[in-house]
Design a protein around this motif. Structure first.
Motif, PDB file in Angstrom:
ATOM      1  N   GLN A 134      -9.023  11.760  50.114  1.00  0.00           N
ATOM      2  CA  GLN A 134      -8.275  11.228  51.254  1.00  0.00           C
ATOM      3  C   GLN A 134      -7.188  10.277  50.781  1.00  0.00           C
ATOM      4  O   GLN A 134      -6.048  10.322  51.274  1.00  0.00           O
ATOM      5  CB  GLN A 134      -9.214  10.503  52.211  1.00  0.00           C
ATOM      6  N   ARG A 135      -7.529   9.429  49.813  1.00  0.00           N
ATOM      7  CA  ARG A 135      -6.542   8.468  49.287  1.00  0.00           C
ATOM      8  C   ARG A 135      -5.336   9.203  48.691  1.00  0.00           C
ATOM      9  O   ARG A 135      -4.180   8.840  48.947  1.00  0.00           O
ATOM     10  CB  ARG A 135      -7.214   7.584  48.238  1.00  0.00           C
ATOM     11  N   LEU A 136      -5.585  10.242  47.917  1.00  0.00           N
ATOM     12  CA  LEU A 136      -4.494  10.985  47.288  1.00  0.00           C
ATOM     13  C   LEU A 136      -3.651  11.714  48.320  1.00  0.00           C
ATOM     14  O   LEU A 136      -2.422  11.762  48.222  1.00  0.00           O
ATOM     15  CB  LEU A 136      -5.059  11.977  46.275  1.00  0.00           C
ATOM     16  N   ALA A 137      -4.311  12.299  49.320  1.00  0.00           N
ATOM     17  CA  ALA A 137      -3.568  13.010  50.357  1.00  0.00           C
ATOM     18  C   ALA A 137      -2.673  12.057  51.138  1.00  0.00           C
ATOM     19  O   ALA A 137      -1.503  12.357  51.409  1.00  0.00           O
ATOM     20  CB  ALA A 137      -4.539  13.722  51.294  1.00  0.00           C
ATOM     21  N   ASP A 138      -3.211  10.903  51.493  1.00  0.00           N
ATOM     22  CA  ASP A 138      -2.432   9.940  52.263  1.00  0.00           C
ATOM     23  C   ASP A 138      -1.278   9.372  51.442  1.00  0.00           C
ATOM     24  O   ASP A 138      -0.190   9.111  51.970  1.00  0.00           O
ATOM     25  CB  ASP A 138      -3.324   8.797  52.751  1.00  0.00           C
ATOM     26  N   ALA A 139      -1.505   9.182  50.142  1.00  0.00           N
ATOM     27  CA  ALA A 139      -0.490   8.566  49.291  1.00  0.00           C
ATOM     28  C   ALA A 139       0.624   9.525  48.909  1.00  0.00           C
ATOM     29  O   ALA A 139       1.766   9.103  48.702  1.00  0.00           O
ATOM     30  CB  ALA A 139      -1.144   8.013  48.019  1.00  0.00           C
ATOM     31  N   THR A 140       0.309  10.828  48.820  1.00  0.00           N
ATOM     32  CA  THR A 140       1.291  11.781  48.282  1.00  0.00           C
ATOM     33  C   THR A 140       1.727  12.848  49.270  1.00  0.00           C
ATOM     34  O   THR A 140       2.793  13.440  49.094  1.00  0.00           O
ATOM     35  CB  THR A 140       0.723  12.496  47.046  1.00  0.00           C
ATOM     36  N   GLY A 141       0.909  13.143  50.278  1.00  0.00           N
ATOM     37  CA  GLY A 141       1.209  14.265  51.163  1.00  0.00           C
ATOM     38  C   GLY A 141       1.251  15.589  50.438  1.00  0.00           C
ATOM     39  O   GLY A 141       1.933  16.524  50.860  1.00  0.00           O
ATOM     40  N   ALA A 142       0.512  15.701  49.331  1.00  0.00           N
ATOM     41  CA  ALA A 142       0.553  16.907  48.499  1.00  0.00           C
ATOM     42  C   ALA A 142       0.101  18.132  49.284  1.00  0.00           C
ATOM     43  O   ALA A 142      -0.787  18.057  50.133  1.00  0.00           O
ATOM     44  CB  ALA A 142      -0.324  16.724  47.269  1.00  0.00           C
ATOM     45  N   ASP A 143       0.713  19.268  48.970  1.00  0.00           N
ATOM     46  CA  ASP A 143       0.321  20.531  49.577  1.00  0.00           C
ATOM     47  C   ASP A 143      -0.878  21.149  48.870  1.00  0.00           C
ATOM     48  O   ASP A 143      -1.592  21.960  49.462  1.00  0.00           O
ATOM     49  CB  ASP A 143       1.488  21.517  49.540  1.00  0.00           C
ATOM     50  N   GLU A 144      -1.085  20.782  47.609  1.00  0.00           N
ATOM     51  CA  GLU A 144      -2.216  21.301  46.842  1.00  0.00           C
ATOM     52  C   GLU A 144      -2.723  20.238  45.889  1.00  0.00           C
ATOM     53  O   GLU A 144      -1.936  19.472  45.312  1.00  0.00           O
ATOM     54  CB  GLU A 144      -1.824  22.536  46.014  1.00  0.00           C
ATOM     55  N   PHE A 145      -4.039  20.215  45.716  1.00  0.00           N
ATOM     56  CA  PHE A 145      -4.677  19.476  44.638  1.00  0.00           C
ATOM     57  C   PHE A 145      -5.034  20.472  43.547  1.00  0.00           C
ATOM     58  O   PHE A 145      -5.815  21.406  43.783  1.00  0.00           O
ATOM     59  CB  PHE A 145      -5.949  18.777  45.119  1.00  0.00           C
ATOM     60  N   MET A 146      -4.467  20.286  42.362  1.00  0.00           N
ATOM     61  CA  MET A 146      -4.774  21.147  41.222  1.00  0.00           C
ATOM     62  C   MET A 146      -5.832  20.426  40.383  1.00  0.00           C
ATOM     63  O   MET A 146      -5.529  19.535  39.589  1.00  0.00           O
ATOM     64  CB  MET A 146      -3.499  21.405  40.410  1.00  0.00           C
ATOM     65  N   LEU A 147      -7.091  20.795  40.603  1.00  0.00           N
ATOM     66  CA  LEU A 147      -8.198  20.079  39.976  1.00  0.00           C
ATOM     67  C   LEU A 147      -8.325  20.435  38.500  1.00  0.00           C
ATOM     68  O   LEU A 147      -8.177  21.595  38.108  1.00  0.00           O
ATOM     69  CB  LEU A 147      -9.508  20.398  40.695  1.00  0.00           C
ATOM     70  N   VAL A 148      -8.619  19.427  37.699  1.00  0.00           N
ATOM     71  CA  VAL A 148      -8.936  19.600  36.274  1.00  0.00           C
ATOM     72  C   VAL A 148     -10.305  18.975  36.069  1.00  0.00           C
ATOM     73  O   VAL A 148     -10.471  17.769  36.249  1.00  0.00           O
ATOM     74  CB  VAL A 148      -7.891  18.919  35.370  1.00  0.00           C
ATOM     75  N   SER A 149     -11.277  19.794  35.708  1.00  0.00           N
ATOM     76  CA  SER A 149     -12.661  19.307  35.657  1.00  0.00           C
ATOM     77  C   SER A 149     -13.269  19.617  34.295  1.00  0.00           C
ATOM     78  O   SER A 149     -13.754  20.722  34.047  1.00  0.00           O
ATOM     79  CB  SER A 149     -13.487  19.953  36.777  1.00  0.00           C
ATOM     80  N   ASP A 150     -13.243  18.636  33.414  1.00  0.00           N
ATOM     81  CA  ASP A 150     -13.789  18.804  32.063  1.00  0.00           C
ATOM     82  C   ASP A 150     -15.220  18.269  32.014  1.00  0.00           C
ATOM     83  O   ASP A 150     -15.454  17.124  31.623  1.00  0.00           O
ATOM     84  CB  ASP A 150     -12.906  18.082  31.041  1.00  0.00           C
ATOM     85  N   VAL A 151     -16.149  19.088  32.437  1.00  0.00           N
ATOM     86  CA  VAL A 151     -17.575  18.747  32.377  1.00  0.00           C
ATOM     87  C   VAL A 151     -18.198  19.572  31.268  1.00  0.00           C
ATOM     88  O   VAL A 151     -17.981  20.781  31.180  1.00  0.00           O
ATOM     89  CB  VAL A 151     -18.259  19.036  33.727  1.00  0.00           C
ATOM     90  N   TYR A 152     -18.971  18.930  30.411  1.00  0.00           N
ATOM     91  CA  TYR A 152     -19.497  19.610  29.231  1.00  0.00           C
ATOM     92  C   TYR A 152     -20.442  20.751  29.587  1.00  0.00           C
ATOM     93  O   TYR A 152     -20.342  21.853  29.046  1.00  0.00           O
ATOM     94  CB  TYR A 152     -20.209  18.597  28.324  1.00  0.00           C
ATOM     95  N   ASP A 153     -21.344  20.511  30.504  1.00  0.00           N
ATOM     96  CA  ASP A 153     -22.301  21.538  30.914  1.00  0.00           C
ATOM     97  C   ASP A 153     -21.626  22.463  31.927  1.00  0.00           C
ATOM     98  O   ASP A 153     -21.247  22.029  33.014  1.00  0.00           O
ATOM     99  CB  ASP A 153     -23.527  20.868  31.546  1.00  0.00           C
TER     100      ASP A 153
END
Length: 347
Positions: A299-318
């Motif tokens: 919500q914070r990112l959407a309100d701050a940027t009005g981005a049309d897409e969130f491009m997630l980067v998820s570096d989880v070992y398992d």
């Protein structure tokens, strides 16, 4: 306060195809495909692969090959490059590769372009041979790619076969104002690399939107932002899992690049204050935590940027916990914008 009028950003994913400590490149490629299939099931809009070279922990150097592999193993999700580092390639070769992909997977291929080398100087010289890049090269190469992917004109001597007429969507990627301005001038979608270089995010987005010139394919500006994301059932577990990302970031900052390492208990507490600060700056747009924390972070990112897409980067070992991280993010995303819609309808 929740802004019920804010747009609902799509969820997408950028995969660096991390090679894990104790694993192999083949393992990394299989994990990437399983992750893309999972993202498709969750309704993600697109799945992108990033071009990097001569890095022991990243297996996405042959980006177009990987795009084809992921697209062949999925059915609906858009697949593309995030991005192809254009200075490393002749535009004709890129047009032929992505034109071939577009013919194999119609309506599902994206071509994201960056102007950084994506590697170290020695590897850059090996890729480019004797070519010396100038500031004018990138806009000229982008324009050439647009021509090569458009329908061939009468009398056109250089034609990409495959490629011509496929109209593969071109995106510009960047972490500075240069690509933001070029994307705006050309009426192209823009992806900001805030997953590793967030400092100029807001300035670049504002510049892009203010200067945007509508094009036939993109009548309105379209912004995607990179979001490092580690989600778990609790904040404490997410912070523990994120220590793999912290180790990777510290390795990038110190020039000690390794494979993706297992998480470490209380890792951040073991670092020097300046190391924690540097990692914090690198990951300023990160969303790390349990479901409530993730929901608030999105919500914070959407309100701050009005981005049309969130491009997630998820570096989880398992790998299994990485899929769970995406599950939690998708649920938080759905709950958040479901709530916004209810508030809008009730207001």
């Amino acid at each position: 306060m929740t802004d019920s009028s804010a747009p609902r950003p799509a969820l997408s994913m950028l995969d660096l195809v991390a090679v894990r400590e104790g694993g192999t490149v083949a393992d990394a490629l299989q994990i990437a495909l399983r992750t893309a299939q999972h993202a498709e099931q969750l309704g993600f809009a697109r799945y992108w692969l990033a071009e990097h070279h001569n890095m022991a922990g990243i297996a996405s150097s042959a980006t177009a090959v990987l795009v084809g592999h992921i697209a062949a193993g999925t059915a609906r999700i858009r697949v593309g490059s995030g991005g192809i580092m254009l200075p490393n390639h002749a535009p004709l070769v890129v047009a032929e590769a992505f034109g071939t992909l577009a013919e194999l997977h119609p309506g599902r291929i994206d071509l994201g372009l960056g102007r950084a080398p994506g590697t170290d100087p020695a590897t850059m010289r090996a890729l480019r041979r004797n070519r010396v890049e100038t500031e004018e090269d990138f806009p000229r190469d982008v324009a050439e790619l647009q021509r090569l992917l458009a329908p061939a004109e009468p009398g056109q001597r250089l034609i990409a076969v495959p490629g011509a007429g496929t109209n593969v969507p071109i995106w510009l990627l960047g972490s500075s104002l240069f690509s933001a301005q070029l994307a705006a001038q050309q009426g192209l979608p823009y992806a900001f690399a805030s997953h590793f270089a967030p400092r100029m995010l807001h300035q670049a987005i504002d510049l892009y939107r203010n200067l945007f010139r509508p094009s036939a394919a993109w009548p309105k500006p379209h912004v995607a932002i990179g979001v490092p994301l580690i989600a778990a059932p609790t904040d404490d577990e997410a912070e523990y899992l994120a220590s793999s990302t912290y180790q990777r970031v510290l390795g990038i900052l110190t020039g000690d690049r390794r494979r993706l390492l297992p998480p470490v208990e209380n890792y951040a507490a073991q670092l020097q204050p300046q190391e924690r600060a540097a990692i914090g700056d690198f990951l300023a747009m990160a969303v790390i935590g349990g479901p409530d924390t993730v929901r608030a972070g999105l919500q914070r990112l959407a309100d701050a940027t009005g981005a049309d897409e969130f491009m997630l980067v998820s570096d989880v070992y398992d790998p299994a916990l990485r899929l769970r991280s995406l599950d939690i993010a998708a649920q938080a995303h759905g709950m958040l914008w479901g709530e916004r819609q209810r508030l809008g309808a009730g207001g």
